[in-house]
Design a protein around this motif. Structure first.
Motif, PDB file in Angstrom:
ATOM      1  N   GLN A  12     -31.787  23.181  58.915  1.00  0.00           N
ATOM      2  CA  GLN A  12     -33.035  23.674  58.364  1.00  0.00           C
ATOM      3  C   GLN A  12     -33.083  24.662  57.096  1.00  0.00           C
ATOM      4  N   CYS A  47     -34.301  30.952  60.802  1.00  0.00           N
ATOM      5  CA  CYS A  47     -34.963  29.458  61.018  1.00  0.00           C
ATOM      6  C   CYS A  47     -34.213  28.835  62.124  1.00  0.00           C
ATOM      7  N   ARG A  61     -40.000  29.821  57.687  1.00  0.00           N
ATOM      8  CA  ARG A  61     -40.055  29.565  56.222  1.00  0.00           C
ATOM      9  C   ARG A  61     -41.620  29.261  55.887  1.00  0.00           C
ATOM     10  N   LYS A  82     -34.590  19.851  59.848  1.00  0.00           N
ATOM     11  CA  LYS A  82     -35.789  19.403  59.144  1.00  0.00           C
ATOM     12  C   LYS A  82     -36.556  18.136  59.821  1.00  0.00           C
ATOM     13  N   PRO A  94     -37.680  28.107  63.902  1.00  0.00           N
ATOM     14  CA  PRO A  94     -38.014  26.980  62.877  1.00  0.00           C
ATOM     15  C   PRO A  94     -39.043  27.228  61.741  1.00  0.00           C
ATOM     16  N   GLN A  95     -40.345  27.932  62.259  1.00  0.00           N
ATOM     17  CA  GLN A  95     -41.416  27.899  61.448  1.00  0.00           C
ATOM     18  C   GLN A  95     -41.346  29.135  60.434  1.00  0.00           C
TER      19      GLN A  95
END
Length: 647
Positions: free
Chosen positions: A19, A210, A217, A60, A214-215
């Protein structure tokens, strides 16, 4: 491992992209060069992966990896994404790449050239074949267009060299220590990724965030985009620094780890940051008239202001807010953040939290660090190459100190409506007249004391007239209008032969006006105004100091739009290029200070109608510069987009 097996691992999700990695940054010419190297069996370097368990990583693309051991790609993203795209005819799931960057690569079986598809050159030439077709389809299909060619055997041999790339062994270094932390992995990534853009401190901090959010950025990018829509353009490092300052009270990103900051704290800090940054920008717009990114100083000052509002509330008394504005203006004028940024931000955050008068603490710190009284002297206004800061000062005075438009007699307040009321920078003594007269260099012609802000209509109306011709007319129409713009009232100084004396007298008037306004701010003597609002929503902002005309501004804006259409950074309009630690700088029309292909190409600038002195300065600063729009576009097409120049 053979390339075909690597691509299968990508399809299966066994080989994934961490990520923290930035997105795909290669351009067409790099993809073409990669295929040429593979075709000629040149070395293309090794790849690096980290072998770990699925539950330990955030990647990703797919969010739910199958259980088991997986390999995290640390070095080789650009090469593998390109090869996957060429072979599969689409981008891998983990990539944000624009597919046009690697699909439609063609090979000429006769000349052995690789080029991206161009109908003029390839449409009626059967010897140009799609590399993706070569990789995916039967040989009979590929050779059908030239089956009767006498050189068919040679062509088949060349096609086989392309398909043979799938069986080429790629060297992969594998780290199998599953106990390594993400911090260690990111450090290793930075060390080995010498061919790409290294991660900044903010990127490293965001990478760790991240892992649990994970969201993060994407969410932060959305917040930056909301600001950009109001013409306030900042980056992720800055936003995360604001969040860090609010949560930890420090500027160093390592504090997020040291204080064991949770994701819930980061999310809350981001929401508070957005609220307080808007409060700061609204304050600067309403009290100082600084309503646009061209006239705001270093965004790092907003970190301390956000901390101020977070600590003391959004509605302190006007006297406190005015002293905060006083500090902000001087922080901008004396380049508060041109030195060690983290140290200065930490000092300012601490000053905000100490004692009963946080604004006074900020001012005292600024005085101590600058070792000077916070006063403006006429000699500070001598050099045009300090234009960025003192341009902002002149704009501020024009908006809040009663300056009036020469032609209309109206005050240049922040709620002027209509295109004709857009504020433009006006040369009091026209550049053309000064150069025609002779004896004046670029610095004198573009001196701050030769500038005034007028409405667009008025600027056009005056055109290239000399002050001795237009000053008496407008003063008679609107008595006091010249004094409102700090114009020396001795008519002798309005003659071009007395230009230097005019500059000297106007510098004194400007310095006096600036100090008077700033003293009023400091002592809380300015009347309260209407509720703050983003002035950008009601009036068109001035163009940057370096841009001389509507035509030039339109040309540069068209270039920015063209760059965005091609998936490239649009550039920074009116970029201030520092020349020395004392704050000297020049303003560039349109610049890419990190390179058009960020981190992989030279710094670049587009400079229209600039002097040889400016070009020499930009060249010395290791910028690749262009003086013609079409020349610039040809360069981008050839070197960045990889398009071949038509024969």
């Amino acid at each position: 491992m053979k390339l075909k097996n690597i691509l299968e691992q990508i399809d299966q999700g066994v080989l994934a992209l961490p990520q923290f990695q930035r997105g795909y940054v290669w351009k067409r010419w790099q993809v073409r060069n990669l295929m040429e190297s593979l075709y000629h069996e040149y070395p293309i370097g090794s790849m690096l992966v980290w072998q770990t368990k699925a539950q330990q990583i955030e990647v990703k693309g797919k969010q739910d990896l199958p259980l088991g051991i997986h390999e995290l790609l640390l070095d080789g993203q650009q090469r593998l994404t390109s090869l996957y795209g060429i072979v599969r005819g689409k981008k891998p799931e983990f990539s944000n790449a624009e597919p046009s960057l690697f699909i439609n690569l063609y090979f000429n079986v006769e000349t052995e050239e690789f080029e991206f598809y161009g109908p003029t050159k390839m449409q009626h030439n059967p010897r140009w074949i799609s590399v993706t077709d070569v990789m995916q389809k039967d040989l009979a299909y590929v050779i059908e267009p030239f089956i009767s060619d006498p050189n068919l055997a040679d062509y088949i041999g060349r096609i086989s060299r392309i398909t043979g790339i799938l069986d080429r062994d790629f060297h992969i270094e594998t780290m199998i220590d599953q106990s390594m932390t993400m911090d260690v992995v990111v450090d290793i990534f930075n060390q080995v990724n010498s061919g790409g853009t290294k991660l900044s401190k903010g990127d490293l901090a965001l990478a760790k965030i991240c892992a649990d959010w994970p969201q993060a950025r994407e969410t932060m990018q959305d917040r930056l985009e909301e600001l950009a829509q109001k013409d306030h353009h900042y980056n992720l490092d800055w936003l995360l620094r604001c969040v860090n300052g609010l949560i930890t009270g420090h500027a160093d990103f390592s504090e997020l780890d040291r204080q064991n900051v949770t994701i819930e704290q980061v999310q809350d800090g981001l929401a508070r940051t957005q609220q307080h940054v808007y409060s700061a920008l609204n304050l600067l717009a309403s009290r100082l008239g600084l309503d646009h990114s061209y006239v705001l100083g270093s965004p790092n000052a907003l970190v301390a202001m956000a901390r101020f509002f977070d600590t003391h509330g959004a509605f302190p008394d006007y006297a406190t807010l005015d002293r905060l504005c006083f500090w902000y203006v001087h922080a901008m004028l004396w380049q508060r953040y041109s030195g060690p940024v983290e140290t200065r931000i930490r000092q300012d955050i601490m000053a905000v939290g100490e004692g009963s008068d946080p604004a006074e603490n900020l001012i005292k710190r600024l005085k101590d660090d600058n070792r000077r009284d916070l006063r403006l002297f006429e000699q500070d206004l001598t050099a045009s190459n300090r234009g960025g800061r003192f341009y902002a000062l002149l704009y501020m005075l024009s908006r809040v100190h009663g300056a009036r438009d020469f032609c209309k007699g109206i005050e240049l307040k922040k709620f002027l409506l209509g295109g004709g009321n857009q504020l433009e920078l006006h040369h009091i003594f026209p550049k053309s007249q000064l150069y025609k007269h002779g004896g004046f260099g670029r610095d004198e012609v573009n001196a701050i004391a030769n500038f005034a802000f007028l409405t667009k209509d008025c600027n056009l109306q005056i055109s290239a007239k000399l002050p001795q011709d237009y000053f008496p007319h407008y003063e008679a129409m609107h008595p006091g209008v010249l004094a409102s713009q700090w114009i020396p009232m001795d008519p002798v100084l309005w003659k071009i032969e007395n230009y230097r004396e005019f500059l000297a007298d106007r510098r004194k008037l400007l310095a006096k006006a600036a100090n008077h306004f700033l003293d009023q701010l400091y002592h809380g003597e300015i009347p309260e105004t209407e509720a703050p609002a983003f002035a950008h929503e009601t009036t068109a902002a001035p163009r940057p100091i370096s841009i001389a005309s509507d035509e030039e501004e339109t040309a540069l804006q068209n270039v920015m739009d063209w760059m965005k259409e091609n998936g490239l950074p649009s550039g920074e309009l009116g970029y201030e290029l520092p020349l020395a630690e004392n704050g000297d700088a020049i303003v560039l029309d349109l610049a890419w200070p990190n390179g058009i292909q960020e981190g992989l190409s030279r710094k670049a600038a587009l400079l229209i109608d600039e002097t040889p002195e400016t070009l020499a300065i930009v060249n010395h600063a290791d910028y690749e510069y262009f003086t013609d729009v079409e020349e610039f576009k040809r360069h981008v097409r050839r070197e960045i987009l990889g398009e071949m120049t038509p024969v």
